[in-house]
Every structure is written in structure tokens, then in C-alpha cells.
Design an enzyme around this catalytic site. Structure first.
Site, PDB file in Angstrom:
ATOM      1  N   TYR A 170      39.072  39.313  38.752  1.00  0.00           N
ATOM      2  CA  TYR A 170      38.287  38.875  39.914  1.00  0.00           C
ATOM      3  C   TYR A 170      37.966  37.384  39.807  1.00  0.00           C
ATOM      4  O   TYR A 170      38.086  36.626  40.760  1.00  0.00           O
ATOM      5  CB  TYR A 170      36.962  39.644  39.986  1.00  0.00           C
ATOM      6  CG  TYR A 170      37.077  41.115  40.322  1.00  0.00           C
ATOM      7  CD1 TYR A 170      37.505  41.536  41.578  1.00  0.00           C
ATOM      8  CD2 TYR A 170      36.701  42.090  39.404  1.00  0.00           C
ATOM      9  CE1 TYR A 170      37.564  42.894  41.897  1.00  0.00           C
ATOM     10  CE2 TYR A 170      36.758  43.440  39.710  1.00  0.00           C
ATOM     11  CZ  TYR A 170      37.194  43.851  40.961  1.00  0.00           C
ATOM     12  OH  TYR A 170      37.243  45.177  41.276  1.00  0.00           O
ATOM     13  N   LYS A 218      40.847  30.199  50.135  1.00  0.00           N
ATOM     14  CA  LYS A 218      40.765  31.536  50.702  1.00  0.00           C
ATOM     15  C   LYS A 218      39.352  31.918  51.149  1.00  0.00           C
ATOM     16  O   LYS A 218      39.152  32.311  52.307  1.00  0.00           O
ATOM     17  CB  LYS A 218      41.264  32.528  49.645  1.00  0.00           C
ATOM     18  CG  LYS A 218      41.172  33.967  50.026  1.00  0.00           C
ATOM     19  CD  LYS A 218      41.705  34.817  48.867  1.00  0.00           C
ATOM     20  CE  LYS A 218      41.138  36.214  48.910  1.00  0.00           C
ATOM     21  NZ  LYS A 218      41.423  36.945  47.672  1.00  0.00           N
ATOM     22  N   TYR A 219      38.352  31.782  50.274  1.00  0.00           N
ATOM     23  CA  TYR A 219      37.004  32.259  50.629  1.00  0.00           C
ATOM     24  C   TYR A 219      36.345  31.365  51.668  1.00  0.00           C
ATOM     25  O   TYR A 219      35.573  31.816  52.510  1.00  0.00           O
ATOM     26  CB  TYR A 219      36.145  32.420  49.372  1.00  0.00           C
ATOM     27  CG  TYR A 219      36.646  33.569  48.530  1.00  0.00           C
ATOM     28  CD1 TYR A 219      36.475  34.880  48.961  1.00  0.00           C
ATOM     29  CD2 TYR A 219      37.354  33.351  47.356  1.00  0.00           C
ATOM     30  CE1 TYR A 219      36.973  35.950  48.240  1.00  0.00           C
ATOM     31  CE2 TYR A 219      37.858  34.414  46.620  1.00  0.00           C
ATOM     32  CZ  TYR A 219      37.659  35.718  47.064  1.00  0.00           C
ATOM     33  OH  TYR A 219      38.167  36.769  46.358  1.00  0.00           O
ATOM     34  N   GLU A 262      32.285  49.327  47.008  1.00  0.00           N
ATOM     35  CA  GLU A 262      33.217  49.064  45.910  1.00  0.00           C
ATOM     36  C   GLU A 262      33.408  50.344  45.111  1.00  0.00           C
ATOM     37  O   GLU A 262      32.455  51.002  44.744  1.00  0.00           O
ATOM     38  CB  GLU A 262      32.672  47.944  45.023  1.00  0.00           C
ATOM     39  CG  GLU A 262      33.509  47.649  43.788  1.00  0.00           C
ATOM     40  CD  GLU A 262      34.966  47.334  44.095  1.00  0.00           C
ATOM     41  OE1 GLU A 262      35.226  46.493  44.982  1.00  0.00           O
ATOM     42  OE2 GLU A 262      35.863  47.978  43.482  1.00  0.00           O
ATOM     43  N   ASP A 265      34.990  54.963  47.151  1.00  0.00           N
ATOM     44  CA  ASP A 265      36.278  54.626  47.739  1.00  0.00           C
ATOM     45  C   ASP A 265      36.011  54.440  49.226  1.00  0.00           C
ATOM     46  O   ASP A 265      35.384  55.292  49.859  1.00  0.00           O
ATOM     47  CB  ASP A 265      37.262  55.782  47.501  1.00  0.00           C
ATOM     48  CG  ASP A 265      38.667  55.460  47.995  1.00  0.00           C
ATOM     49  OD1 ASP A 265      38.805  54.936  49.127  1.00  0.00           O
ATOM     50  OD2 ASP A 265      39.625  55.753  47.262  1.00  0.00           O
ATOM     51  N   MET A 266      36.475  53.345  49.780  1.00  0.00           N
ATOM     52  CA  MET A 266      36.110  53.061  51.173  1.00  0.00           C
ATOM     53  C   MET A 266      36.538  54.185  52.121  1.00  0.00           C
ATOM     54  O   MET A 266      35.914  54.414  53.139  1.00  0.00           O
ATOM     55  CB  MET A 266      36.710  51.719  51.622  1.00  0.00           C
ATOM     56  CG  MET A 266      38.212  51.688  51.735  1.00  0.00           C
ATOM     57  SD  MET A 266      38.820  50.056  52.247  1.00  0.00           S
ATOM     58  CE  MET A 266      38.800  49.175  50.680  1.00  0.00           C
ATOM     59  N   GLU A 302      39.650  42.217  51.583  1.00  0.00           N
ATOM     60  CA  GLU A 302      40.710  41.346  51.020  1.00  0.00           C
ATOM     61  C   GLU A 302      41.640  42.228  50.205  1.00  0.00           C
ATOM     62  O   GLU A 302      41.613  42.252  48.995  1.00  0.00           O
ATOM     63  CB  GLU A 302      40.123  40.201  50.184  1.00  0.00           C
ATOM     64  CG  GLU A 302      39.050  40.597  49.187  1.00  0.00           C
ATOM     65  CD  GLU A 302      38.688  39.442  48.227  1.00  0.00           C
ATOM     66  OE1 GLU A 302      39.538  38.567  48.012  1.00  0.00           O
ATOM     67  OE2 GLU A 302      37.572  39.448  47.712  1.00  0.00           O
ATOM     68  N   GLU A 321      49.829  46.219  48.751  1.00  0.00           N
ATOM     69  CA  GLU A 321      48.765  46.829  47.950  1.00  0.00           C
ATOM     70  C   GLU A 321      47.998  47.857  48.794  1.00  0.00           C
ATOM     71  O   GLU A 321      46.853  48.183  48.531  1.00  0.00           O
ATOM     72  CB  GLU A 321      47.857  45.762  47.337  1.00  0.00           C
ATOM     73  CG  GLU A 321      48.608  44.937  46.290  1.00  0.00           C
ATOM     74  CD  GLU A 321      47.764  43.845  45.623  1.00  0.00           C
ATOM     75  OE1 GLU A 321      46.538  43.838  45.788  1.00  0.00           O
ATOM     76  OE2 GLU A 321      48.361  43.001  44.945  1.00  0.00           O
TER      77      GLU A 321
END
Lengths: 747, 747
Positions: B378, B387-388, B445, B474-475, B496, B505
Site C-alpha cells: 500500500y 493518482k490520488y 475494507e 468484502d464489498m 481503486e 484485477e
């Protein structure tokens, strides 16, 4: 393996297919067909009910999207599971005699995602159901004109995984388009086009490529990694295409030959017959180790027995039929004719009879130098109707020439080295008898088991008469014969050490090793010389066979194979205008070799004379190294799976210039030099990866015979060049360098 | 891996080569060269004495055969072992700083068997002796004009086996012919021609092919199976060839860059310098993970120290030197200049600094769905400078649009799904702060370890202020946030989940799985859409790397790689006329997806709605299947080793049509969309067998994203078509169908 044995008629399975079978196929109808003489029947997997149902789903969906403000928001339609009305098939014991027919109104490679989506669902449902009810053979229409062959191929690959025994037979024309109905009919795209606009094919409107249908097949089977569950159902059209196209298909994995109505002529009596070219094609395919099934299409309409008695509706006559008004009443006249052809097949040439069961069967080359052969192996080779006869002629010719040169006083010493069970001793003695020139004959054999037999033969065979001097020795260590207490020099050294590629069983090395016994001035070797020959071939059969084997080395090991189901990629016209393979010489060997070269090799063996010794030897055998670069021209596109290797040898060239005594396995020369010889199958040098060959490409083969003093091996490397725009030569592909070093022949 | 770290000057080994070194190289001369700043010196393996001796052997032999009645009866001549006079080399500790030079007067690929025989003996003796004295780097002249490249290549292959550490560097020009001396000088065939007639080359007198030298190299390394002991010693000429030729060589395995005298210019003060294009080439090669050594040729003549003091004979000046009369006295002015260049290299772009050590290093793609990432992973990604920041912009833009739409009363719920250590939570909170639009932020998360950190952060980070709702889930199983006892719908779903090829992914599958929490009318995903892009590349480096690995699966597994030493096979001109890779879109995904599609997927999951279930699933994920067929045009011949894959994503497209917030790793678009972003390396789809690409060929790529409800995988298939005579399109090659099914991403 006996070339003289009687030959039974070949076994052929014959099926019947109707593009519009009006009655459903059940075990009774099958029984009726079988009692008429058919072995197999085709049956559609799904019914017209299913087709209507799918089209209704499509229509509903099209309506939905045409009315939707957000057509992309709609999921693609699903075909709901098969219902009993969707299929007439059930699990039956008799299903093994059925060939299932997948729907041909779908388009698996459609560029329209909707059509492709529906087509794949239909196809998968059908294949899975056929597999479920125990029908493993499934007839599948080839890619529809204008659809994407890669997409089509991937759909086939997926379907192959639907059952462990699924066999898909792709229906393809030899060239151009199919003649028969039912496999190129109205397809889903066209049906859909009536309801909504499907993207039109941006069609290549050029003339059709003669090898276009083959190229399509090549893509399908390449995507499917040459799966042995995937084969061709090839249509035999009324007018057969060029011989080159026929040969190409012959080399491919054909499970079914489809004879549509149009492929038959009518004879004077009105019976259906095949033309001569069709008969030849039939014969050729029937001689395959595993001949294809035949499927007669839209002829001999099969009716249930009770109905047949009252006479079914006759099929509309073809033009050939109409021309002949007297239509015979035999309901299976086509089948009867084909069975007649089957029973009256001409007998095979000796090589094919001899090799029966060995066609396209991969063997390791013999290593007689390191392994001791068994008696049966000798026995098989001794059956050759040509080879030993030619040896006898050669010995006789040498005897005459030597008698002239040396006079009557000189007793001619003939040594057969590697005598085996003694066939060449017998031939030498016969030559002596027929010419009236006496000889002193010796036999040298290292195999202790064969040595027993030749001693016995010397004692019992009246021709041998106990006079043959027999030595148990590796010829390379043999000091020569002792006659009356004196070592004598050999006048004629007879050997049969050649392998399928001439030198691949180490004849050069053995004969070098025994040359010290040969008279240096007038000594003669039989054979005097030999050469290795090669040509590039397409052989999907051997390639897919090697693919299924575990050992990696196989790709780098030349194999002895009775090449049968293959195609020559490069042909030339011979004197009579026939196309024959372009077989080219790689290299040659002559015996005896110059004494200076032998001496030099002997000195090198000590390691004193040169800077060598880098690759495992001192270079004592370096004079037997060879290399070549040979260029071939292909006419038509194809795939090169490897090189076919042959040999030629001059047993003896008489000094008066009369006809040489020669043996040859080169298909171009064999007939002239040694027709019907059966002792050698060709050799095959495989390529790990097939190389695509464009039309009119050049194939350049580099080849090496290498040695490191311990063993001999081959290396081969293929490059392909095509003609680019403005005729510019351009490289288009190449192989790896293949090497049989790991599996070389031990010296 | 820190993109902001200070960058040291690259390490470069520099050697010196003299085509006519008049003194023998020993450890003292080497010491002198090293004290002047050189790292390496070249040394010929054999002396002129050896050459004379070989020529004498040849002359004797030629005399012998010209006088012999039977020239074929003579053995080919041997080179007797090396004598002390034949070589100046001995085993020395300092030999590791020497590059041995094999004799360049031989012709390994000669079509004359005598010349080839002698050449191979000379070459093998030299390579073996160099290996014996401990010099593993050997400079070898490329194939002589007109000789057989296949024969030459096989000789190289044989020499590679002469020692376990032997490294052969083939001296080649970038295009056309070498400029420098010593590697294209008088060769054995020419020397022999003075003594007896050698077969003249039937030379192709056409204009030289720009990629001819490269094609020669391709044949050599193909025959040698991409051995990592075989590399190029590439000459940098005065006039650099087209950028496309430079790029091609850049992608090859270059161990040495040779700078001959002619490649240097003189500056106003008379010092040797490189032109700007030469400097750029230098910089490019220096940025390789393992930069080549440099070899300065025929400059800075190295003399023994005592002699140098008295001044050696100056080299003849080049035209550029003559033009400038003030020749500087610095004896190593060329070296000094190169060292100066080395010290003053421009700093690398952030991606290269970040990826230092990762160039061309093959990694397996992350599987964050099945594996729990570690904190360091991470942390690395959180360092991305772009990116962020872009995510924050996107959240801000969505907040503004939603505020307009929903009014101030509506509390906007932002859910970060797959929150990791929380960077997107922070960015969402910052966007809220900067826009002044309050939000209710949630973080979901599944990784229990990261879950510890985000809870801690919520407690300690003043921006988070304990207000973030944190869920360990798990989403796909998350019911949505509960606010004041009520489950609330999410307005903005931030994630992301993208991989190097966008969807690899399983972002589509995850976001489908969490869509139920999103407000069905106005809910917005960040990102809104993403697409996968690809282009065919040549990458001998990755190919040979994969070859050395044991697992067969690697050839069928897409790999994440910081592609560095590769060449784009298909380029197009961009708006400013530069050649850029022709990167084409394969497919795309959009979020949220239509509710009907989700419902449909849910129904299919039960297996009730369709005939499917054949390939391992019920089709519930079939809406995430994709396929494409993309066609590319190559300009120049080359070899395709695989496909480079990239992605683009629209984080948010504001409703007023203002500039979209986008990320891209597509090299063509990255600069415009997200310059200096470092979070993703490209993906690489390898081909098991490299495919040769002729000039102006078309490369057709078929690709599939497949799913069976358990996992997702890719399949790829490449076909190559060239222009035949009359511009007719013809197939020239193709790949197998590759499939990553065995190594698919688990859902």
C-alpha cells in the site's frame, strides 16, 4: 508384414445423411437402415421447434431493443434450457451408430455480438446434449462466409471441452463453396436481417482462393492445438479440384467423406456410379490406416420399412438423373454401388501390403551397431523381393570386372561384413555359381546370436557347403580372413548397413573401420556410394501424434516412418509432365575412401595433429561430417511439419559403363531403380512448431551431419521466404535449430 | 523505489580497443590504461604469427591439391595446436578486465568448405584458449558479406558450448556496413583467393536493406535459441540511422557499444565530443537496467607509461580532426569526454526512478481479491504523485455536480470500497473541505490487517476526526452504511481496483458486487469507466528471460512488467508528426451497469434461465465477457514476442462538459492525461514462439476476456499477413491460442 499375404477387402463404415429428414431418427429407423446395409445414420440434435423458439427469442429481443431508449442497458438474450420438444434424441444403446448434426442455421463466428452470443448458446447446448445421450460424433458446419474464423475456432475449442468423448467433424468443401444443402443454408444472421439490420459483411469480393477452404481449416485446428477430437467432414464435389488440393486434404485429419447426390453419375443402365477420378480418390482414402467413414448425402432416402413398401415421395432428380429416364427401383442403389467398389478395390502395392498397420507409425531408427537385432527383424528384412536380388546382380558384375582385371589365377575373396543370418553370403555364393567365378567367402558378424545361425547354416546349407569362413567380430576390429595360414586381403566387401537416410545407421563409420582389410588397389565396396535426400512435407498426422507424446526429445529425433498420410509441399514436373515431389540431395558418401584421409583420421585420433578437441572428440571422424543448404520452391500455401528423408545407393557401377545396380527409396527414383523394394521406410525430421508456407514461397533447409568421435547426429534448420510486393524476396518465418545430439547414434 | 530520492550517476564500464594494437596487452599495460581511467582493454587472442602459420598451412594445402590428380582424396588441412608464439595471453588475475578479440580474418560462414573448415578450427581454438585463460568476454566479427548466415550461426552455437562462462559479442553495424577497421578487413577467402580460386559470391547487388544487419542478428540468435551467452557489440556510426533502427537495436541484447573514431566530432576547442543524437542514444542505453559497456575504438591510443611520456606515433587524424588544427594534448580526451557525459546525465523521469531495478522484471499481477496485501505494498502505491491528486479532483467535481442536482439538504454519502490504508478516504475528505460540501464518508475494507490501520487513523487523523464509518467486509457482501439506525444509499462509490490491463484485477466483478449499495438514480462510480489497450512489441529480453524459467504456464500468463528494453512493432505519426506506438483499444467497462443486466445476472446465477452451465458456470458473470479483433500495421520487419497492455480510465466526466479527470498508462495518452503517474507498470501477454513480421505486414490480434463464474482469464491469438506479389494479402504466420485459464484471477 508378409507382402505376399492375401488381402481382405477394406472395412468401410457407410452412413446416410438427409438434409431434410422428415421423420425423426430412432432405433427402429436405424435398424431399418442397417438392414439395408448402412452402418450409420445422421440425426439432427434439435428440432425445428427449437429453431422456432430461438428465433422467437431473437425476435422478442430485437423488438425490445428497438423500443428501448437505452438498448445497451439490456442484457443479451438467453436461450432457455432444452425441452423435450426441442430434441428427438434420447440415450439409446443404438446411439453409437448415430452421427449427430449440429444446427447449421447458427453463425458461431458472426461479427454481430448478438448473433454470436445466441449461436454459441445453441451450439453448446446441442453439443452438450449429444454428448449426454452418448453420441460422440457431431457434424458441425464450417464458418459461414464472412464470419470471423478466429472467433469461430475459439467457439469450437470451447465445445471440445464439453465432454470427454466429444468428436467434432467440421463440414468443409474441398475448395470454394459446398455443393450440398443443409450446411450453407439460411443462417441466423440472414434470419435476423429480416428483423433488424445486421452489419453487412464487408466482403472480399475477389475470386475465391483455391486453398481458401484448407486455410480456414488450418486456422481452426491451429487454434484447437491439433486436437485429435477435431476432424474434417469433407465434401466430395461433382468436379474434383486440382490434384494438389486433393493431396492436401488427403494429408489432413478427415473423419468423414461426404458424397452428395451431385457427386454421383449414372451409368448406361441408370445406376449411380462414381467417375474414375472419384473412384481413385475413394481408393486413396480407403488405403489409409484408419479410413474415413463415408456419408452418402440426400440419396437412398431411408423410410420406415412399412412406409418404404408403399414407396416414399421420390427425391427430385438431379440433371444427370433426369437425363436417364430409366430410374432403377433399388432404394439403396448408391450404397450398393459403394459397397461394390469396396469389394473390388485393386490390390495394394507391395510396400503398402508389407507396411500394413505401420502407416504413419513413428519408430526409432535401428541402432544395429549398439543393439543386437533379433532374428525376427532379420527375417522381415530378408523378405524383400528386390534388395537381395540386386545385391546378387551387383556381386556378379563385380566378379566379372575383377576376373578381367586379375585373371583366373586370383582367388577372389568376398567378405560380407555385418552378415546377420547370412542372406548376402547366399547371394554372393549364387553370384559365384551363376558367373562360374569361384570365390572365397567370409562372413563377419558381431551379434553373437546371429553368429550361431550362420555357423549352423554353413554346416547345413548345401550352397554354403561348410566353405564359408565365419568370424564373430565387430568388423572394425576384424583383421581380415586367414586362408592357409596367411591373412588375405579382401577383394569385395559386401555390406548392408544403410539406414533410411543412407548414413544414419553409421555405414560410413563402419566401412571406414573395416577398410583396412580391403585390397588397396582393386578392392571394391558394395555399395560403392550412397546419398541422403530430402523434401519438406506437411504431415498434420505425425505432428499431432508427436504432440500427444510426453518426451520432449522426440521433436529433435529423426524417426523412421512409413509416410502415408502426408503432402509434399514442393513438387516439380517430371519428364512425363506429372508432378512429383522435389526431392533433393543433401550429401553423399563413397567407399573405399582415400587412404590419406583414413591415415589422417588415425593420426587425429591421437590428438597430436591439430588444435581440436573442443567439442568432445579429437576430430578422428571429422571427414564424415557433412552439411548442406538446399532450397525448395512451394507452389501452394501450406504448413511445413518437417522433412521427409530418403536415400539412394549405387551398389555397383560396372566398369564397362553398363547400367548401374542401384537401390533407392526416393519416391521419384524408386520405380526406375528398385521398384517394390520394401526394406526401408522413409525418415522424418520433425519441426517443433509447424511453419506456415505462403503461396510460391521458398523453403531453405540447412542441414548438418555432425560427429564428436563418440556419436553421430543431425541438425536441421528451416527458413521460409516469400515474394513481397514487386517480387522482393522477404523472410516470413523460420524454425529453431533442431539437433538430435541427445539421441545421436553411438559409434 | 522512492521516486523523489537522489539519483547517483550511472555506472559505466569503458574499454579501449585498437584495431592494430602494436604492443601486446599485459597486466602492466592494463594497469596503465586503468590509471588513465579505462576499465577494460581489448586483446587479440592470437598473434600475427598464428595468422601467418594458418595461411602457410592453407598455402601448402592449396599447392598440394593443385598438384594432386585426385584432390578429393586429400584430407582437409588441420591447424596444429597453438604454440606460445601464437598467443600473447596467459592466465592472469587481471584478465577479468580484458575483452578478447577473435580473429576477424576468418570466414565462419564461408560457402567454400575449405575456408569454412579452417575458419572454424581457428575460431574454436581461439574461443577455447580465451576461456582457458579466464577471459569470458569475446568480441567476434559478424558474418562476412556473402557468407551463409545459417552456417555462421551454427559455428557460433558450437563455440558457445566451449566453456561454461564463454560470452560471445557479435560485432555488427546498426545498418549497412561497419565503419571501423578490423572487423571487415581482409578475410580468409580473400587471402585464399590470391592463392587459388575461391567460388565468387553470387552477390545480391540490390541496395542494402535498412534492417538487414538486424535480420542477420535475428537469425544468429534464433539458431542459438536466444542464448544469454550471446550478445551484440554494436557499432555506433558517425551518422545515426533512422530512429526506428535505433529503437530496434535498443531492444536487443547489446553488451557493448562500440564508438569508433568516426563517431566523435570536435568542438570549437578541438576536443572530441558526441553530437546531440549520439548523446541521446548514449543516455537511452545508460538507462537500461544493465547498461552496455562502452568500447572506444582507435582513439586514446594506450602506450606503456614510459613510452607515453616520450610521445607515441600519433594516429592519422580523421577529416574532422584535420579541420581543427589545434589537436589537444590530452592522451585520453575521448575517455574524459565520455566520463563527463556519464557524470552529467539528465535525471530520469519519475516512473524510471520509481521503477529503478524493476525494468523488464517479470512480476505476477496482484490478486488483491484473493490475497491480502501487506502494508508496504500500500505504502508504495500511496507515493504516486498523480493518482490520488486526480482522485481528489474527481471527488470534488462529483460533489459539485451532485450538490447542484440534490440540493444542500441532501447529505452526500461517499463510500470508499477497498479502502486499504485509507488514502482515498483522506482525498475524499479533502475534496469535501476544499469544495465546502460536507460528506458522510465510509470506508470498506476486507483486509483485516489494513482494517486495524484505518480504525487507528480514524481515531488519530484530525481530518478523519473519528467521523469515518469503517466496515470490515468484502464489498460484495456489504449492505451499505447505517446512519442514525437507517441503511443509507451511497451517492459516490470510490474505488481503486484497476490493474495494468484495466479489468485484470476484477474491478468489474467487484463493482457489480457492490452496486446494490449505490443510489439507483444519481449514484456515481469513481472511476466511471475504463478500457484495456494493447500493441504488439518485440522484447527479446523478456522472451529469453521466460525461456530460462521452468514453468510452462508462464507463456500463458499475462505478466506485470515495467517494459523498458523493447520495441514497438507498429507505430503511427501523432499530431506533431512523431512516431508513437499504435496502441488500440481492446474493450471497455462502464459503471454503474444497467440494473436489468445485474438482475439478469442474478437470475442466471440460479441456473434457471438458460441452457448454459457447460463450461463450469451458470453464466452469471457472462455480461463481463469481452472479445476483440484488432489489426495493426507494422512498418519494418521484426519479431513479435508478445503484446504490451495498458489502460485508460475516466475517473469522472463533469456534467458541464469540462475536462474529464482521467488516468492513463497508455504511452500515447499518459502525458496528456496523467503525466508522471507511477502506480502501474504495463502488462505483457507473451507468445510461446516469436513470430517473424515482414516489412509492412499486418498483425491481427484476437483477444478474449473469459469467465466461468469462478474466475476470469484472457486468451490471445495473433495472425500475420503480408503483401504478396501484386499487393495480394497473404497469411505468413500465426501463434497458438494462448490462454491464462490455469492462472486465472479467482473471483
Amino acid at each position: 508384414m508378409d507382402p505376399n499375404a492375401e488381402e481382405p477387402a477394406p472395412i468401410v463404415y457407410i452412413g446416410q445423411h438427409e438434409s431434410q429428414r422428415e421423420i425423426s431418427v430412432n432405433s427402429q429407423l436405424l435398424g431399418d437402415a442397417q438392414s439395408l446395409g448402412y452402418d450409420l445414420l445422421t440425426a439432427p440434435i434439435t428440432t425445428t421447434h427449437f429453431q422456432s423458439r430461438v428465433l422467437a427469442i431473437l425476435a422478442d429481443y430485437v423488438k425490445l431493443i428497438s423500443e428501448s431508449p437505452l438498448p445497451d442497458a439490456l442484457p443479451l438474450p438467453n436461450i432457455s434450457p432444452l425441452t423435450p420438444k426441442d430434441t428427438d434424441l434420447s440415450p439409446e444403446d443404438s446411439n453409437s451408430a448415430l452421427i449427430a448434426v449440429a444446427s447449421s442455421w447458427i453463425d458461431l463466428g458472426s461479427k454481430d455480438p448478438l448473433i454470436a452470443h445466441i449461436s454459441r448458446q445453441v451450439f453448446n447446448a446441442e453439443v452438450a446434449y449429444a454428448a449426454f445421450v452418448g453420441i460422440s460424433s457431431i457434424l458441425v458446419q464450417g464458418p459461414v462466409q464472412g464470419s470471423d474464423v478466429a472467433q469461430y475456432s475459439r467457439a469450437i475449442l470451447e465445445a471440445l471441452s464439453l465432454g470427454p468423448y466429444v468428436q467434432l467433424h467440421i463440414v468443409l468443401p474441398m475448395t470454394g463453396e459446398l455443393e450440398m444443402e443443409g450446411f450453407d443454408g439460411e443462417h441466423l444472421s440472414e434470419l435476423a436481417r429480416k428483423q433488424y439490420v445486421v452489419e453487412e459483411d464487408e466482403d472480399d469480393d475477389g475470386e475465391p482462393e483455391p486453398f481458401g477452404s484448407w486455410e480456414t481449416w488450418d486456422t481452426i485446428r491451429s487454434v484447437c492445438s491439433y486436437s485429435n477430437k477435431l476432424t474434417v467432414a469433407l465434401e466430395v464435389p461433382r468436379q474434383l479440384p486440382f490434384a494438389s488440393i486433393q493431396s492436401r486434404w488427403y494429408s489432413e485429419s478427415i473423419r468423414l467423406l461426404l458424397f452428395p447426390r451431385t457427386s454421383f453419375l449414372r451409368n448406361a443402365k441408370g445406376y449411380p456410379v462414381l467417375s474414375k477420378p472419384h473412384q481413385q480418390l475413394f481408393t486413396r482414402f480407403l488405403r489409409l490406416r484408419f479410413p474415413p467413414w463415408l456419408l452418402l448425402v440426400d440419396v437412398d432416402s431411408i423410410k420406415p420399412m412399412e412406409e418404404a413398401a408403399s414407396g416414399g415421395a421420390p427425391l427430385e432428380p438431379t440433371p444427370a438423373e433426369s437425363a436417364n429416364s430409366a430410374e432403377p427401383q433399388d432404394p439403396v442403389s448408391h450404397l450398393r454401388y459403394i459397397r461394390h467398389l469396396q469389394q473390388t478395390q485393386p490390390s495394394r502395392p507391395p510396400m503398402e501390403r508389407f507396411g500394413q498397420g505401420y502407416q504413419d507409425y513413428i519408430q526409432s531408427p535401428l541402432q544395429p551397431l549398439t543393439d543386437n537385432l533379433e532374428s525376427i527383424t532379420y527375417e522381415v528384412f530378408e523378405k524383400d523381393p528386390v534388395k537381395y536380388e540386386w545385391y546378387e546382380r551387383a556381386v556378379a558384375a563385380v566378379l566379372k570386372d575383377l576376373r578381367k582385371k586379375l585373371g583366373e589365377q586370383h582367388e577372389i575373396v568376398v567378405a560380407v561384413v555385418g552378415a546377420g543370418r547370412g542372406p548376402l553370403v547366399t547371394r554372393s555364393l549364387r553370384a559365384s555359381k551363376s558367373t562360374g567365378i569361384p570365390i572365397r567367402c567370409c562372413a563377419v558378424e558381431k551379434n553373437p546370436n546371429a553368429h550361431v545361425l550362420i555357423q549352423r547354416r554353413n554346416a547345413t546349407d548345401p550352397l554354403w557347403n561348410g566353405q564359408v569362413l565365419i568370424y564373430k567380430s565387430d568388423m572394425r576390429a576384424w583383421p581380415g580372413p586367414t586362408v592357409n595360414g596367411n591373412v588375405r586381403q579382401v577383394d569385395i566387401l559386401v555390406s548392408e548397413l544403410l539406414g533410411s537416410f543412407a548414413d544414419n545407421e553409421l555405414s560410413p563409420e563402419c566401412l571406414d573401420g573395416v577398410q583396412h582389410v580391403l585390397h588397396p588397389d582393386h578392392g571394391i565396396n558394395i555399395p560403392q556410394s550412397y546419398s541422403a535426400h530430402l523434401t519438406p512435407i506437411a504431415t498434420p498426422k505425425l505432428y499431432s501424434d508427436l504432440l500427444t507424446r510426453p518426451a520432449d526429445d522426440l521433436w529433435e529425433t529423426p524417426a523412421v516412418v512409413m509416410l502415408h498420410q502426408y503432402d509434399d509441399l514442393c513438387t516439380i514436373a517430371n519428364a512425363s509432365g506429372e508432378r512429383v515431389p522435389d526431392v533433393k540431395e543433401a550429401w553423399s558418401f563413397h567407399h573405399p575412401i582415400a587412404p590419406a584421409i583414413l591415415t589422417h583420421a588415425f593420426v587425429r585420433a591421437g590428438g597430436a595433429s591439430d588444435a581440436g578437441g573442443w567439442t568432445g572428440g579429437d576430430g578422428k571422424n571429422e571427414h564424415n561430417v557433412r552439411s548442406c543448404k538446399v532450397s525448395f520452391k512451394a507452389q501452394d500455401r501450406g504448413v511445413c511439419h518437417g522433412l521427409a528423408g530418403y536415400f539412394e545407393t549405387v551398389l555397383y557401377a560396372p566398369e564397362d559403363g553398363s547400367k548401374k545396380v542401384e537401390l533407392s527409396t526416393n519416391p521419384v527414383m524408386m520405380k526406375a531403380k528398385s521398384e517394390d523394394m520394401i526394406s526401408w521406410f522413409p525418415i522424418f525430421f520433425p519441426l517443433k512448431k509447424p511453419i506456415f508456407i505462403p503461396d510460391e514461397a521458398e523453403i531453405e533447409v540447412s542441414m548438418w551431419r555432425q560427429t564428436d568421435d563418440r556419436k553421430v547426429w543431425y541438425e536441421w534448420f528451416v527458413e521460409v521466404f516469400a515474394q513481397g510486393t514487386k517480387g522482393k524476396r522477404m523472410k516470413v518465418g523460420g524454425s529453431e535449430l533442431h539437433s538430435s545430439k541427445k539421441n545421436g547414434c553411438l559409434m
